[in-house]
Design an enzyme around this catalytic site. Structure first.
Site, PDB file in Angstrom:
ATOM      1  CE1 TYR A 213      -3.754  -2.135   4.732  1.00 15.46           C
ATOM      2  CE2 TYR A 213      -3.126   0.098   4.120  1.00 15.46           C
ATOM      3  CZ  TYR A 213      -3.627  -1.143   3.784  1.00 15.46           C
ATOM      4  OH  TYR A 213      -4.008  -1.388   2.486  1.00 15.46           O
TER       5      TYR A 213
ATOM      6  CE  LYS B 140      -1.632  -4.141   2.709  1.00 11.59           C
ATOM      7  NZ  LYS B 140      -1.848  -5.434   2.038  1.00 11.59           N
TER       8      LYS B 140
ATOM      9  CB  SER C  57      -0.905   0.015   1.237  1.00 10.08           C
ATOM     10  OG  SER C  57      -1.584   1.258   1.346  1.00 10.08           O
TER      11      SER C  57
END
Length: 301
Positions: A162, A166, A149
């Site tokens: 997150y 990622k 991401s």
């Protein structure tokens, strides 16, 4: 393009994963549709999403089987690869797409927010990849496509868990590419821009966020699948260790971190000489602290 290949897609019950599974099947692949069927924050389970995708593939004349294991569990991840071998006799590609979100501004983030996100994204990508690795090695071929991401590659607010997972996936993918290139195995990353139920959880706190969400709504999940299918196919055999992004009809290639400046001091450095000499020399090359929206401020193409 994928005729005769067997592809595993995790998180394939909805959104981006669903689009990938459908396109791979359309291009001739047999597909293992994995989806736990939980909520966006990883709670609960439901077999329906994966079953519906498999039914859709079969209705169109394709081949697919359901797997509802959690990628965060090593045994569950192994069952995904085992189901591919049991149903279709081989494994050719793995798409690590499964994910959850538990967004919090960092000073409010708890271990309960942190750990499940790491377990699903980073540990999940490792678990499924490790389960497939020896089969790829023995047959002398195979392709991994891992979902990263721009939250990790560039940055975003309220997503330390997150973003860490990622960006960790980028390191995992690069290591797989290095370790397994001699066996004909490829590994690449893809950072998608697409409207999905995970993006729906982002609250429009201000006008800038509202505009960003409106841009995201114009980018459908099915735009991601063609690049994934290419990377899984023999046509992509020369591509490994790369980081891509798809933003509507635009494909982006990202750079890897590499040295950009160096400075030598013959007598060695002191804290004072770093402040007086190195800082002024390096200052203009420092990377600004930015969000993804600062790098992709233009409307999707």
């Amino acid at each position: 393009m994928l005729e005769g290949k067997v592809i595993v897609v995790t998180g394939a019950g909805r959104g981006i994963g669903r689009g990938i599974a459908l396109l791979c099947a359309n291009r001739g692949a047999s597909v293992v549709v994995n989806d736990l069927g939980g909520t966006t924050d990883g709670e609960g389970s439901d077999t329906t999403p994966a079953e519906e995708v498999v039914a859709e593939i079969k209705k169109a004349g394709g081949k697919a089987v359901v797997n509802t294991a959690s990628v965060a569990d090593a045994g569950g991840a192994a069952s995904i690869i085992a189901d591919a071998l049991k149903a279709f006799g081989r494994i050719d590609g793995v798409v690590n797409n499964a994910g959850i979100l538990r967004d919090r501004i960092f000073h409010k983030m708890t271990e309960i927010d942190w750990r499940p996100v790491i377990e699903v994204h980073l540990n999940g990508a490792f678990n499924v990849s490790k389960a497939a690795a020896n089969y790829f090695k023995d047959q002398g071929s195979g392709s991994f496509v891992h979902f990263t991401s721009t939250s990790g590659l560039i940055g975003n607010i309220g997503q330390a868990n997150y973003a860490a997972a990622k960006l960790g996936i980028v390191g995992l993918s690069n290591s797989i590419a290095l370790d397994m290139q001699k066996f004909g195995v490829r590994s690449n990353c893809l950072a998608p821009f697409a409207w999905s139920r995970m993006i729906e959880t982002v609250p429009p706190k201000d006008e800038a966020t509202k505009r960003r969400i409106e841009r995201m709504q114009t980018m459908s999940a099915d735009k991601i699948a063609p690049l994934v299918a290419f990377l899984l196919s023999d046509a992509g055999k020369e591509v490994s260790g790369q980081i891509f992004s798809v933003r509507k009809n635009e494909v982006v290639l990202f750079s890897h971190p590499r040295p950009i400046r160096s400075m030598h001091h013959a007598e060695g450095w002191t804290p004072e000489s770093i402040a007086s000499d190195l800082l002024p020399a390096f200052r203009s090359s420092f990377t600004p602290i930015t969000r993804t929206a600062d790098s992709f401020g233009y409307d999707p193409i």
